[in-house]
Scaffold this motif. Structure first.
Motif: not given
Length: 179
Positions: A149-150, A154-159, A174-176
């Motif tokens: 999905e990421m 490009e607007t998908v991210f994890i914080m 991991r590794e993201l």
């Protein structure tokens, strides 16, 4: 010095669980992060990872034991240079097996004889015939779905600090960070 492997809490409210299966045997060499056992609760099955490296010296709680309290010592890890045969742990008493339904007893009896539980293949008319399946663990499936999905959007991210610093709870992310 020996390292005690404790029954983990898989959620903030977990008080006890079932040690479903050992994936390593006594005498096996393990590295930090190796999956050594599977723990079940009423809601989920999760993997237990070794927190250190060494030799799995003693398994104190048998596979299939129900009612194992959180933070109970389930095994002992001998560190490098330590004689695995001379490692000792605090005495542990296994919980009494709890009464279960006759279906669960039959399932457990089959497993005790070395039989694997029979996997039932579900049919779904939306899945094309001939589709092949890959055996994977839940955290890898979640990680792959998030990564896909990421990459796609490009607007998908994890914080979160845990994502970068510790690779997320249960190493799902991991590794993201590297991507």
């Amino acid at each position: 010095m020996a390292v005690d492997i404790l029954m983990p809490a898989l959620s903030p409210t977990m008080e006890e669980g079932t040690l479903a299966k050992w994936l390593k045997a006594e005498g096996d060499t393990v590295s930090a992060g190796d999956v050594i056992a599977e723990i079940e609760t009423d809601k989920a099955t999760m993997e237990v990872e070794a927190v250190d490296e060494g030799v799995l010296a003693k398994i104190l709680i048998r596979a299939g034991t129900e009612g194992v309290k959180v933070n109970a010592i389930i095994a002992v890890l001998a560190e490098d240079g330590e004689d695995a045969g001379n490692v000792s742990a605090a005495p542990v008493s296994e919980p009494e097996p709890q009464a279960a339904s006759s279906e669960a007893n039959q399932e457990t009896a089959g497993q005790a004889q070395g039989d694997e539980p029979e996997a039932k293949m579900l049919t779904n008319p939306d899945i094309p015939a001939g589709t092949t399946y890959t055996k994977t663990v839940l955290r890898d499936a979640l990680r792959d779905a998030m990564a896909e999905e990421m990459r796609r959007d490009e607007t998908v991210f994890i914080m979160g600090e845990e994502v970068a610093e510790y690779q997320g709870a249960y190493k799902v992310t991991r590794e993201l960070l590297q991507e």
